[in-house]
Design a protein around this motif. Structure first.
Motif, PDB file in Angstrom:
ATOM      1  N   UNK A   1       0.717  -1.357  -0.001  1.00 20.98           N
ATOM      2  CA  UNK A   1       0.009  -0.029  -0.176  1.00 20.98           C
ATOM      3  C   UNK A   1       0.686   1.265  -0.013  1.00 20.98           C
ATOM      4  N   UNK A   2       0.475   2.303  -1.035  1.00 19.93           N
ATOM      5  CA  UNK A   2       1.203   3.383  -0.925  1.00 19.93           C
ATOM      6  C   UNK A   2       0.690   4.457   0.304  1.00 19.93           C
ATOM      7  N   UNK A   3       1.792   5.146   0.682  1.00 19.42           N
ATOM      8  CA  UNK A   3       1.322   6.139   2.012  1.00 19.42           C
ATOM      9  C   UNK A   3       0.540   7.100   1.570  1.00 19.42           C
ATOM     10  N   UNK A   4      -0.430   7.372   2.668  1.00 22.38           N
ATOM     11  CA  UNK A   4      -1.563   8.248   2.471  1.00 22.38           C
ATOM     12  C   UNK A   4      -1.371   9.862   3.044  1.00 22.38           C
ATOM     13  N   UNK A   5      -0.117  10.132   3.522  1.00 29.38           N
ATOM     14  CA  UNK A   5       0.297  11.385   4.017  1.00 29.38           C
ATOM     15  C   UNK A   5       1.528  11.663   3.114  1.00 29.38           C
ATOM     16  N   UNK A   6       1.459  13.030   3.168  1.00 26.24           N
ATOM     17  CA  UNK A   6       2.918  13.601   2.302  1.00 26.24           C
ATOM     18  C   UNK A   6       4.260  13.584   3.188  1.00 26.24           C
ATOM     19  N   UNK A   7       3.979  13.654   4.638  1.00 29.79           N
ATOM     20  CA  UNK A   7       4.993  13.510   5.510  1.00 29.79           C
ATOM     21  C   UNK A   7       5.527  11.931   5.459  1.00 29.79           C
ATOM     22  N   UNK A   8       4.638  10.810   5.281  1.00 31.88           N
ATOM     23  CA  UNK A   8       4.946   9.492   5.227  1.00 31.88           C
ATOM     24  C   UNK A   8       5.856   9.354   3.737  1.00 31.88           C
ATOM     25  N   UNK A   9       5.402  10.042   2.916  1.00 32.47           N
ATOM     26  CA  UNK A   9       5.991   9.735   1.681  1.00 32.47           C
ATOM     27  C   UNK A   9       7.353  10.260   1.773  1.00 32.47           C
ATOM     28  N   UNK A  10       7.783  11.381   2.502  1.00 31.43           N
ATOM     29  CA  UNK A  10       9.199  11.890   2.707  1.00 31.43           C
ATOM     30  C   UNK A  10       9.802  10.917   3.478  1.00 31.43           C
ATOM     31  N   UNK A  11       9.570  10.249   4.331  1.00 34.30           N
ATOM     32  CA  UNK A  11      10.088   9.403   5.076  1.00 34.30           C
ATOM     33  C   UNK A  11      10.448   8.032   4.013  1.00 34.30           C
ATOM     34  N   UNK A  12       9.637   7.724   3.415  1.00 33.20           N
ATOM     35  CA  UNK A  12       9.902   6.623   2.364  1.00 33.20           C
ATOM     36  C   UNK A  12      10.949   6.860   1.495  1.00 33.20           C
ATOM     37  N   UNK A  13      10.698   8.209   0.876  1.00 33.56           N
ATOM     38  CA  UNK A  13      11.761   8.657   0.132  1.00 33.56           C
ATOM     39  C   UNK A  13      13.286   8.668   0.285  1.00 33.56           C
ATOM     40  N   UNK A  14      13.456   9.027   1.779  1.00 29.18           N
ATOM     41  CA  UNK A  14      14.723   9.561   2.333  1.00 29.18           C
ATOM     42  C   UNK A  14      15.469   8.290   2.873  1.00 29.18           C
ATOM     43  N   UNK A  15      14.567   7.446   3.687  1.00 27.06           N
ATOM     44  CA  UNK A  15      15.063   6.476   4.339  1.00 27.06           C
ATOM     45  C   UNK A  15      14.631   5.192   4.463  1.00 27.06           C
ATOM     46  N   UNK A  16      13.743   4.880   3.599  1.00 26.23           N
ATOM     47  CA  UNK A  16      13.073   3.539   3.625  1.00 26.23           C
ATOM     48  C   UNK A  16      14.058   2.540   2.581  1.00 26.23           C
ATOM     49  N   UNK A  17      14.156   1.196   3.404  1.00 30.77           N
ATOM     50  CA  UNK A  17      14.700   0.311   2.394  1.00 30.77           C
ATOM     51  C   UNK A  17      14.014  -0.700   1.705  1.00 30.77           C
ATOM     52  N   UNK A  18      12.747  -0.616   2.091  1.00 27.57           N
ATOM     53  CA  UNK A  18      11.695  -1.436   1.010  1.00 27.57           C
ATOM     54  C   UNK A  18      11.625  -0.951  -0.212  1.00 27.57           C
ATOM     55  N   UNK A  19      11.885  -1.602  -0.927  1.00 23.53           N
ATOM     56  CA  UNK A  19      11.860  -1.319  -2.571  1.00 23.53           C
ATOM     57  C   UNK A  19      10.573  -1.308  -3.048  1.00 23.53           C
ATOM     58  N   UNK A  20       9.635  -2.139  -2.473  1.00 25.55           N
ATOM     59  CA  UNK A  20       8.373  -2.246  -3.028  1.00 25.55           C
ATOM     60  C   UNK A  20       7.494  -1.050  -2.531  1.00 25.55           C
ATOM     61  N   UNK A  21       7.833  -0.585  -1.381  1.00 25.47           N
ATOM     62  CA  UNK A  21       7.094   0.650  -0.887  1.00 25.47           C
ATOM     63  C   UNK A  21       7.422   1.969  -1.433  1.00 25.47           C
ATOM     64  N   UNK A  22       8.857   1.936  -1.911  1.00 22.31           N
ATOM     65  CA  UNK A  22       9.569   3.035  -2.562  1.00 22.31           C
ATOM     66  C   UNK A  22       8.685   3.100  -3.932  1.00 22.31           C
ATOM     67  N   UNK A  23       8.742   2.137  -4.548  1.00 20.26           N
ATOM     68  CA  UNK A  23       8.124   2.101  -5.986  1.00 20.26           C
ATOM     69  C   UNK A  23       6.455   2.773  -5.650  1.00 20.26           C
ATOM     70  N   UNK A  24       5.813   2.152  -4.832  1.00 18.06           N
ATOM     71  CA  UNK A  24       4.607   2.504  -4.681  1.00 18.06           C
ATOM     72  C   UNK A  24       4.540   3.998  -4.190  1.00 18.06           C
ATOM     73  N   UNK A  25       5.315   4.412  -3.451  1.00 13.52           N
ATOM     74  CA  UNK A  25       5.152   5.872  -3.201  1.00 13.52           C
ATOM     75  C   UNK A  25       5.559   6.930  -4.285  1.00 13.52           C
ATOM     76  N   UNK A  26       6.548   6.565  -5.153  1.00 15.54           N
ATOM     77  CA  UNK A  26       6.739   7.525  -6.370  1.00 15.54           C
ATOM     78  C   UNK A  26       5.728   7.361  -7.327  1.00 15.54           C
ATOM     79  N   UNK A  27       5.009   6.460  -7.311  1.00 13.33           N
ATOM     80  CA  UNK A  27       3.867   6.232  -8.236  1.00 13.33           C
ATOM     81  C   UNK A  27       2.649   7.017  -7.749  1.00 13.33           C
ATOM     82  N   UNK A  28       2.456   7.042  -6.295  1.00  5.54           N
ATOM     83  CA  UNK A  28       1.313   7.794  -6.054  1.00  5.54           C
ATOM     84  C   UNK A  28       1.434   9.130  -5.409  1.00  5.54           C
TER      85      UNK A  28
END
Length: 633
Positions: free
Chosen positions: A314-341
């Motif tokens: 599932x992609x994040x639903x808040x902007x700040x969650x997107x920032x956390x995923x793009x800057x520090x997350x190692x979960x590749x699938x979550x990173x892909x879902x974030x950039x798409x949404x």
């Protein structure tokens, strides 16, 4: 032509004088269209007529030699025909040698590829002339590798020289290449650097193709250059010139005996090529039975149409969650879902985006692809545009300040320009905002076009502007008016425009717009032209026009044709965007100087696109003048 009977010697110098004078006085086509076919037919099997033809041309005075030689070269049906007609004229006559080896190849570029093949094939068909062929190749490569020639000669001439180089290479033999290998290598290395430094894609592609071809010829045993060059019709045509065409195939008509002999000689080759598929089709019974045993045709495949992926992220639903995923997350699938949404999330939550807009813009500017996600560059660009349109002033200030900062790659700087243009386009047409998902994915007007003709967008812009100002009276169903709204870009145009134009002449340790980074300068100039056009009717449009005209005036003699095209596009934007009365009140002297410069460009600029844009601007100025004359005082 009449000759004395009884085998007596006769002089045909008078006929040579007549031929030269007729050709130089503008009747070359009329006389040679009749004379060349007759001489071609007579010299096929009669050596006496060959000597007569050679003597006819040798006796032409030097002051008329160019017109005669060029006429024969253009009307000969092949290299072997030209060799029969001219003989060793280029070896005996210095004027003819200059015309064939210098003027026709280096000083002119309007001849067809067939003429080039005739001339260079003619030089290769005799041992006395092959020395001239090697000399011609060296001079062509020297011109091709000259940075001054690449900058100041038109693209058509560079393509012409490139074709001549490839045809020369196709005629060279291994001992000849060995004798000048080092000179060819040095010229190739200098030339490929000049061509790859060019801002025009056509010039870069020519450099790649010629460098690959020269490398292939001189490094037969070692590694060769290989570029990722887009394969199109022009590329295939150029590469086909490396394959030498036998001279006999160029001649449209052959004697019956020769035609039969060559047809018989070619027949076994055709039969062999036809026998191979037949032999491959023959399979012994044992091989056939083994093939049947190994066949998997009887196996029924599983029906996997209803299968679904087990893991869904599932992609994040808040902007700040997107920032956390793009800057520090190692979960590749979550990173892909974030950039798409991310883009849709930014547009749905403008208030939350404004709180972290600058931080998000910084993250996106430095964001690198972690996985092989399809369309990553487009997704990142669309998210950047969404952030900029949601909170334009602070994000524009950040992006324009980073354009001139240290430690950025040229790609990142051009990304900044692309995002500014796309956001300006979106805000200047609010009726399409949010309705067309692909609108932000369109390439900006500053992108290089595939054909290298960057003036097409500006012709379209001018046509649209003229159409909007033209009243038409016609019967029939009227067009439905589209919804309109305020131009959101007008109030903030200065935040996009002025920071970009302020520091262009201040070189940094890693960035020099007026030096080697002229390609980015060209992109900057085109960006300013687009921003100027989109700011029409803005409060700051007059100040923007005046600043842009000064910017154009400072760079008007730039050596790069892509930069000059952008400068001329800037002039078009000024003439279309700034109100006419303000143009005359605040920029009268500048416009007069610009008009004189445009007239000079139309006459002297080597680039065809620059000449067309300059002429277009002169027509715009003339229309403005007529418009003022019709306004009652």
């Amino acid at each position: 032509v009449c000759f004395a009977p009884g085998g007596l010697d006769c002089s045909i110098s008078f006929v040579s004088h007549v031929l030269g004078k007729v050709c130089v006085h503008g009747r070359q086509k009329e006389i040679l269209s009749v004379l060349v076919p007759h001489l071609t037919e007579l010299t096929k099997s009669d050596c006496i007529w060959q000597r007569i033809c050679w003597r006819l041309l040798e006796c032409v005075p030097d002051r008329w030699m160019e017109a005669v030689v060029l006429g024969f070269v253009q009307r000969a049906s092949g290299a072997d025909v030209l060799s029969r007609l001219l003989g060793n004229l280029v070896v005996k006559n210095k004027k003819a040698q200059f015309v064939v080896t210098q003027k026709l190849l280096l000083l002119q570029y309007g001849y067809t590829t067939a003429v080039l093949q005739n001339v260079l094939g003619y030089l290769s068909l005799d041992s006395l002339r092959r020395a001239l062929l090697i000399k011609v190749l060296q001079e062509l490569l020297e011109t091709w590798g000259s940075s001054s020639a690449v900058k100041h000669s038109p693209a058509e001439q560079q393509q012409y020289i490139s074709k001549a180089i490839l045809i020369c290479l196709s005629h060279l033999k291994e001992p000849e290449i060995e004798s000048c290998r080092q000179e060819l290598l040095a010229s190739m290395m200098a030339g490929v650097k000049c061509h790859l430094d060019s801002s025009l894609p056509q010039i870069r592609r020519l450099g790649m193709i010629v460098a690959e071809s020269v490398s292939l010829k001189i490094n037969t045993d070692g590694p060769v250059l290989k570029f990722q060059c887009e394969e199109d019709n022009e590329t295939r045509e150029l590469k086909s010139l490396l394959v030498q065409t036998p001279p006999c195939r160029v001649v449209p008509s052959l004697p019956d005996d020769d035609r039969n002999e060559r047809a018989d000689a070619a027949l076994p080759v055709v039969l062999e090529s036809n026998e191979k598929p037949h032999a491959a089709a023959c399979v012994t019974p044992d091989e056939q039975s083994d093939a049947e045993l190994d066949s998997d045709d009887d196996l029924i495949p599983y029906d996997m149409s209803e299968d679904k992926e087990l893991k869904t992220t599932k992609a994040p639903v808040y902007i700040r969650d997107c920032i956390e995923v793009l800057t520090g997350s190692d979960d590749v699938d979550k990173w892909d879902a974030t950039i798409k949404a991310l883009e849709s999330l930014i547009r749905k939550n403008p208030a939350a985006t404004r709180e972290v807009s600058v931080e998000l813009a910084k993250i996106l500017l430095h964001l690198e692809e972690k996985t092989c996600i399809e369309g990553f560059a487009e997704l990142r660009q669309r998210a950047q545009v969404a952030v900029l349109t949601t909170d334009p002033i602070p994000v524009a200030q950040y992006l324009t300040s980073q354009f001139y900062s240290l430690n950025y790659s040229l790609r990142q700087r051009m990304d900044v320009l692309d995002v500014l243009v796309l956001a300006a386009q979106e805000m200047s047409y609010p009726k399409t905002r949010g309705k067309n998902k692909n609108s932000s994915a369109q390439k900006p007007c500053i992108q290089l076009l595939p054909g290298g003709d960057s003036s097409k967008d500006w012709r379209r812009i001018v046509d649209e502007r003229i159409k909007s100002k033209t009243r038409r009276f016609a019967k029939g169903q009227s067009q439905v008016e589209q919804d309109s709204g305020p131009n959101e870009f007008n109030s903030i145009a200065g935040h996009f425009f002025f920071p970009l134009i302020q520091k262009f002449d201040r070189p940094l340790s890693t960035f020099d717009l007026l030096g080697e980074d002229h390609f980015v300068l060209g992109r900057l100039v085109h960006t300013l032209a687009v921003l100027m056009y989109l700011a029409v009717n803005a409060m700051a449009v007059t100040a923007m026009g005046k600043a842009l005209l000064e910017f154009v005036w400072a760079l008007r003699f730039h050596t790069d044709s892509y930069v000059r095209q952008g400068l001329l596009s800037c002039v078009s934007s000024i003439l279309l965007g700034v109100p006419t009365e303000h143009l005359l009140e605040d920029m009268t002297e500048e416009l007069l100087e610009t008009q004189s410069w445009l007239a000079d460009v139309v006459e002297k600029d080597p680039d065809g696109d620059c000449r067309r844009l300059a002429l277009q601007n002169l027509l715009l100025m003339e229309n403005l003048k007529k418009k003022l004359e019709t306004v009652p005082s």
